[in-house]
Scaffold this motif. Structure first.
Motif, PDB file in Angstrom:
ATOM      1  N   ALA A 124       0.832  -1.207   0.000  1.00 50.12           N
ATOM      2  CA  ALA A 124       0.000   0.000   0.000  1.00 50.12           C
ATOM      3  C   ALA A 124       0.865   1.255   0.000  1.00 50.12           C
ATOM      4  CB  ALA A 124      -0.924  -0.008   1.218  1.00 50.12           C
ATOM      5  N   ALA A 125       1.966   1.232   0.738  1.00 47.38           N
ATOM      6  CA  ALA A 125       2.854   2.389   0.776  1.00 47.38           C
ATOM      7  C   ALA A 125       3.486   2.661  -0.584  1.00 47.38           C
ATOM      8  CB  ALA A 125       3.939   2.177   1.826  1.00 47.38           C
ATOM      9  N   GLY A 126       3.642   1.630  -1.396  1.00 46.50           N
ATOM     10  CA  GLY A 126       4.250   1.808  -2.709  1.00 46.50           C
ATOM     11  C   GLY A 126       3.282   2.173  -3.812  1.00 46.50           C
ATOM     12  N   VAL A 127       1.988   2.169  -3.522  1.00 42.10           N
ATOM     13  CA  VAL A 127       0.981   2.438  -4.563  1.00 42.10           C
ATOM     14  C   VAL A 127       1.125   3.832  -5.163  1.00 42.10           C
ATOM     15  CG1 VAL A 127      -1.489   2.793  -4.964  1.00 42.10           C
ATOM     16  CG2 VAL A 127      -0.688   0.712  -3.824  1.00 42.10           C
ATOM     17  N   PRO A 128       1.265   4.904  -4.373  1.00 46.28           N
ATOM     18  CA  PRO A 128       1.378   6.231  -4.995  1.00 46.28           C
ATOM     19  C   PRO A 128       2.525   6.329  -5.994  1.00 46.28           C
ATOM     20  CG  PRO A 128       0.953   6.455  -2.655  1.00 46.28           C
ATOM     21  CD  PRO A 128       1.231   5.004  -2.898  1.00 46.28           C
ATOM     22  N   ARG A 129       3.691   5.782  -5.629  1.00 48.83           N
ATOM     23  CA  ARG A 129       4.837   5.838  -6.531  1.00 48.83           C
ATOM     24  C   ARG A 129       4.592   4.997  -7.784  1.00 48.83           C
ATOM     25  NH1 ARG A 129      10.422   4.284  -3.856  1.00 48.83           N
ATOM     26  NH2 ARG A 129       9.745   6.024  -2.539  1.00 48.83           N
ATOM     27  N   ALA A 130       3.948   3.855  -7.623  1.00 54.27           N
ATOM     28  CA  ALA A 130       3.676   2.996  -8.780  1.00 54.27           C
ATOM     29  C   ALA A 130       2.693   3.668  -9.727  1.00 54.27           C
ATOM     30  CB  ALA A 130       3.128   1.654  -8.313  1.00 54.27           C
ATOM     31  N   ALA A 131       1.651   4.297  -9.177  1.00 52.65           N
ATOM     32  CA  ALA A 131       0.635   4.920 -10.016  1.00 52.65           C
ATOM     33  C   ALA A 131       1.147   6.178 -10.693  1.00 52.65           C
ATOM     34  CB  ALA A 131      -0.593   5.243  -9.177  1.00 52.65           C
ATOM     35  N   ALA A 132       1.947   6.973  -9.977  1.00 55.58           N
ATOM     36  CA  ALA A 132       2.398   8.247 -10.526  1.00 55.58           C
ATOM     37  C   ALA A 132       3.579   8.089 -11.475  1.00 55.58           C
ATOM     38  CB  ALA A 132       2.774   9.197  -9.387  1.00 55.58           C
ATOM     39  N   ASP A 133       4.555   7.252 -11.100  1.00 58.24           N
ATOM     40  CA  ASP A 133       5.799   7.163 -11.862  1.00 58.24           C
ATOM     41  C   ASP A 133       6.029   5.800 -12.500  1.00 58.24           C
ATOM     42  OD1 ASP A 133       6.326   9.768 -10.898  1.00 58.24           O
ATOM     43  OD2 ASP A 133       7.209   8.924  -9.067  1.00 58.24           O
ATOM     44  N   GLY A 134       5.126   4.861 -12.267  1.00 62.94           N
ATOM     45  CA  GLY A 134       5.340   3.520 -12.797  1.00 62.94           C
ATOM     46  C   GLY A 134       6.419   2.758 -12.073  1.00 62.94           C
ATOM     47  N   ASP A 135       6.814   3.224 -10.887  1.00 59.81           N
ATOM     48  CA  ASP A 135       7.868   2.565 -10.111  1.00 59.81           C
ATOM     49  C   ASP A 135       7.228   1.552  -9.162  1.00 59.81           C
ATOM     50  OD1 ASP A 135       9.968   1.765  -8.559  1.00 59.81           O
ATOM     51  OD2 ASP A 135      10.715   3.780  -8.131  1.00 59.81           O
ATOM     52  N   PHE A 136       7.310   0.285  -9.512  1.00 60.14           N
ATOM     53  CA  PHE A 136       6.649  -0.778  -8.763  1.00 60.14           C
ATOM     54  C   PHE A 136       7.577  -1.466  -7.765  1.00 60.14           C
ATOM     55  CE2 PHE A 136       3.572  -0.180 -12.030  1.00 60.14           C
ATOM     56  CZ  PHE A 136       2.375  -0.714 -11.576  1.00 60.14           C
ATOM     57  N   ARG A 137       8.736  -0.890  -7.501  1.00 64.16           N
ATOM     58  CA  ARG A 137       9.696  -1.613  -6.671  1.00 64.16           C
ATOM     59  C   ARG A 137       9.196  -1.825  -5.241  1.00 64.16           C
ATOM     60  NH1 ARG A 137      15.069   1.442  -8.861  1.00 64.16           N
ATOM     61  NH2 ARG A 137      13.536   3.124  -8.956  1.00 64.16           N
ATOM     62  N   LEU A 138       8.628  -0.793  -4.633  1.00 65.88           N
ATOM     63  CA  LEU A 138       8.121  -0.967  -3.278  1.00 65.88           C
ATOM     64  C   LEU A 138       6.905  -1.888  -3.267  1.00 65.88           C
ATOM     65  CD1 LEU A 138       8.662  -0.184  -0.392  1.00 65.88           C
ATOM     66  CD2 LEU A 138       7.209   1.831  -0.690  1.00 65.88           C
ATOM     67  N   VAL A 139       6.054  -1.766  -4.286  1.00 71.64           N
ATOM     68  CA  VAL A 139       4.931  -2.693  -4.424  1.00 71.64           C
ATOM     69  C   VAL A 139       5.453  -4.123  -4.547  1.00 71.64           C
ATOM     70  CG1 VAL A 139       3.062  -3.440  -5.954  1.00 71.64           C
ATOM     71  CG2 VAL A 139       3.326  -1.015  -5.405  1.00 71.64           C
ATOM     72  N   ALA A 140       6.522  -4.302  -5.330  1.00 69.27           N
ATOM     73  CA  ALA A 140       7.094  -5.638  -5.529  1.00 69.27           C
ATOM     74  C   ALA A 140       7.633  -6.215  -4.230  1.00 69.27           C
ATOM     75  CB  ALA A 140       8.200  -5.581  -6.583  1.00 69.27           C
ATOM     76  N   ILE A 141       8.231  -5.364  -3.401  1.00 69.43           N
ATOM     77  CA  ILE A 141       8.763  -5.847  -2.123  1.00 69.43           C
ATOM     78  C   ILE A 141       7.624  -6.295  -1.206  1.00 69.43           C
ATOM     79  CG2 ILE A 141       9.963  -5.144  -0.019  1.00 69.43           C
ATOM     80  CD1 ILE A 141      11.665  -3.289  -1.818  1.00 69.43           C
ATOM     81  N   GLY A 142       6.575  -5.478  -1.107  1.00 68.23           N
ATOM     82  CA  GLY A 142       5.426  -5.867  -0.291  1.00 68.23           C
ATOM     83  C   GLY A 142       4.764  -7.128  -0.808  1.00 68.23           C
ATOM     84  N   TYR A 143       4.631  -7.228  -2.128  1.00 69.42           N
ATOM     85  CA  TYR A 143       4.046  -8.416  -2.738  1.00 69.42           C
ATOM     86  C   TYR A 143       4.898  -9.645  -2.446  1.00 69.42           C
ATOM     87  CZ  TYR A 143       1.862 -11.245  -6.429  1.00 69.42           C
ATOM     88  OH  TYR A 143       1.201 -12.218  -7.133  1.00 69.42           O
ATOM     89  N   ALA A 144       6.237  -9.471  -2.499  1.00 69.42           N
ATOM     90  CA  ALA A 144       7.139 -10.591  -2.220  1.00 69.42           C
ATOM     91  C   ALA A 144       6.980 -11.083  -0.791  1.00 69.42           C
ATOM     92  CB  ALA A 144       8.581 -10.177  -2.484  1.00 69.42           C
ATOM     93  N   VAL A 145       6.835 -10.173   0.145  1.00 69.71           N
ATOM     94  CA  VAL A 145       6.644 -10.575   1.541  1.00 69.71           C
ATOM     95  C   VAL A 145       5.403 -11.444   1.679  1.00 69.71           C
ATOM     96  CG1 VAL A 145       6.143  -9.736   3.875  1.00 69.71           C
ATOM     97  CG2 VAL A 145       7.864  -8.577   2.471  1.00 69.71           C
ATOM     98  N   MET A 146       4.302 -11.010   1.055  1.00 69.01           N
ATOM     99  CA  MET A 146       3.053 -11.782   1.128  1.00 69.01           C
ATOM    100  C   MET A 146       3.199 -13.147   0.478  1.00 69.01           C
ATOM    101  SD  MET A 146      -0.008  -9.045   0.442  1.00 69.01           S
ATOM    102  CE  MET A 146       0.709  -8.266  -0.991  1.00 69.01           C
ATOM    103  N   ARG A 147       3.793 -13.163  -0.697  1.00 70.56           N
ATOM    104  CA  ARG A 147       3.829 -14.405  -1.475  1.00 70.56           C
ATOM    105  C   ARG A 147       4.818 -15.410  -0.884  1.00 70.56           C
ATOM    106  NH1 ARG A 147       0.088 -15.884  -3.929  1.00 70.56           N
ATOM    107  NH2 ARG A 147       0.933 -16.459  -5.961  1.00 70.56           N
ATOM    108  N   LEU A 148       5.966 -14.942  -0.436  1.00 72.67           N
ATOM    109  CA  LEU A 148       6.937 -15.876   0.142  1.00 72.67           C
ATOM    110  C   LEU A 148       6.446 -16.419   1.476  1.00 72.67           C
ATOM    111  CD1 LEU A 148      10.276 -14.103  -0.818  1.00 72.67           C
ATOM    112  CD2 LEU A 148       9.169 -16.058  -1.937  1.00 72.67           C
ATOM    113  N   ALA A 149       5.689 -15.612   2.213  1.00 73.92           N
ATOM    114  CA  ALA A 149       5.076 -16.142   3.435  1.00 73.92           C
ATOM    115  C   ALA A 149       4.094 -17.259   3.082  1.00 73.92           C
ATOM    116  CB  ALA A 149       4.360 -15.021   4.186  1.00 73.92           C
ATOM    117  N   LEU A 188      12.514  -5.184  -9.903  1.00 72.91           N
ATOM    118  CA  LEU A 188      13.514  -4.537  -9.056  1.00 72.91           C
ATOM    119  C   LEU A 188      14.565  -3.717  -9.817  1.00 72.91           C
ATOM    120  CD1 LEU A 188      14.141  -7.042  -6.138  1.00 72.91           C
ATOM    121  CD2 LEU A 188      12.725  -4.992  -6.188  1.00 72.91           C
ATOM    122  N   PRO A 189      15.070  -4.166 -10.989  1.00 72.64           N
ATOM    123  CA  PRO A 189      16.117  -3.364 -11.645  1.00 72.64           C
ATOM    124  C   PRO A 189      15.637  -1.985 -12.103  1.00 72.64           C
ATOM    125  CG  PRO A 189      16.114  -5.616 -12.472  1.00 72.64           C
ATOM    126  CD  PRO A 189      14.867  -5.459 -11.668  1.00 72.64           C
TER     127      PRO A 189
END
Length: 412
Positions: A124-149, A188-189
């Protein structure tokens, strides 16, 4: 979940029903499948808490959609919204189906679920950056935490199970882990993935369940799954009410355009109330008679959830346009509400209502209503009110036809 056999025969081994008190009292339980015949299977407080934390991510996605639309970037905003909501929906959906089959409610399960909630909040914290700039890195990290758990949950289930059920659990674990590696390599890159690459990875994700359950299905519970989806539908509809309320309040505090705000508020409430009524008009668990039907039904809810949440974003756009804080046309503001409402009506008919309707008249109500609501885009200043009135008339027509049929079928 794609076997066409009776769901009561799909699980290899199912544990007998255990009371919630007994489950909560155990520090560590053996993670074997719960029984599909378990009575009074209901959502747990932990599941409710999990859903509540998703409200933050849904709200962030809706707010960014509003921002993009009012800035004149509707196309970009919609694509970003759908990409972000896919991550939200897919993580929630996978947790819900796993919990329906393997919720032990012991200490390791609870801790792992709380870790998944941390992932939701990071996403959720990464959503503004992803929507505004297309930067999904923080979204990807949060998603990874959920999925790897979730991977650790599937590994735990695989260790406890035997035979075909063990193979299914480990296929899930491997499939989810491989997809997560793909997301990390993609996001991530650079942070901003091409839409086609995102689509390829999304397809890979949705293929994991049918491949994992090709031979043996997990022991999901029809009543529990229906309740879980219903609760999340309430959450996204509630988010629409909340978003619209905040927008109207902000405008009303400045005493601007009250004459235009009242019709928007009234129409928005009619839309949301009608959406709730229509979704819960018929029990759906009776339709979930096979894993193929149930999971296709679950996949279809991506459109239900995204459209329900987008109604609230559309209402915010309509309010901002009414008080002249958004430089968008009246038609754009109307479409922001009417089109997601129309999608919601049609998808609820496709997934729910058509299985319980009899005769051409009953079957036609919701598809016709969806077209009529979409047409309200062209109805001028009070488009939201007209859309709300159409939705209310749809509920009235459905109730009248259902009552008429029941009276006709009743023995004299």
């Amino acid at each position: 979940m794609w076997s066409m056999s009776d769901p009561t025969q799909q699980s290899s081994v199912a544990t007998p029903s255990v009371s919630p008190a007994a489950r909560a009292g155990a520090a560590v339980r053996r993670m074997t499948a719960r029984s599909k015949d378990e009575e009074h299977r209901a959502s747990t407080p932990l599941e409710a808490f999990f859903d509540l934390c998703f409200v933050v991510a849904v709200a962030q996605a809706g707010q960014r959609l509003v921002h993009e639309v009012v800035e004149g970037h509707a196309g970009h905003g919609i694509v970003g919204y759908l990409m972000i909501f896919f991550a939200i929906w897919w993580a929630w959906m996978n947790f819900s189906w796993f919990a329906s089959a393997y919720d032990t409610d012991d200490v390791p399960y609870r801790v792992t679920t709380l870790v998944q909630i941390v992932g939701v909040l990071v996403l959720a914290a990464g959503v503004p950056r992803a929507a505004a700039d297309g930067d999904f890195r923080l979204v990807a990290i949060g998603y990874a935490v959920m999925r790897l758990a979730l991977v650790t949950q599937w590994v735990r289930a695989g260790v406890a199970e035997s035979g075909a059920a063990r193979a299914t659990a480990f296929r899930y674990a491997v499939g989810v882990a491989v997809c997560q590696v793909g997301w990390m390599v993609l996001l991530l890159p650079l942070g901003a993935p091409p839409v086609w690459a995102f689509a390829v990875m999304a397809v890979a994700e949705v293929l994991v369940p049918p491949l994992a359950e090709l031979a043996t299905s997990t022991s999901w519970h029809p009543g529990h799954i229906a309740e879980r989806y219903g609760l999340f539908t309430i959450i996204v509809l509630g988010e629409s009410v909340s978003a619209a309320t905040v927008a109207v309040q902000s405008a009303a505090d400045e005493h601007r355009a009250l004459g235009l705000l009242v019709p928007i508020a009234a129409g928005g409430l009619l839309i949301v109330f009608s959406a709730w009524w229509i979704y819960f008009a018929t029990p759906i668990e009776e339709h979930l008679v096979s894993s193929r039907m149930a999971f296709l039904w679950g996949y279809g809810h991506f459109a239900v959830f995204t459209s329900a949440a987008a109604i609230g974003a559309g209402l915010e756009v309509a309010v901002e346009r009414a008080v002249d804080t958004a430089d968008v046309s009246a038609r754009t503001a109307a479409a922001a509400v009417a089109l997601p409402a129309a999608v919601f009506l049609f998808m609820v008919w496709l997934l729910h209502a058509r299985h319980h309707k009899r005769g051409a008249a009953e079957q036609a109500v919701l598809p016709i209503a969806a077209v009529a609501v979409a047409a309200c885009t062209f109805s001028g200043t009070h488009a939201v009110l007209w859309a709300g009135l159409v939705c209310a008339a749809t509920v009235a027509a459905g109730v009248w036809l259902d009552t008429h049929r029941r009276l006709a079928d009743a023995p004299e």
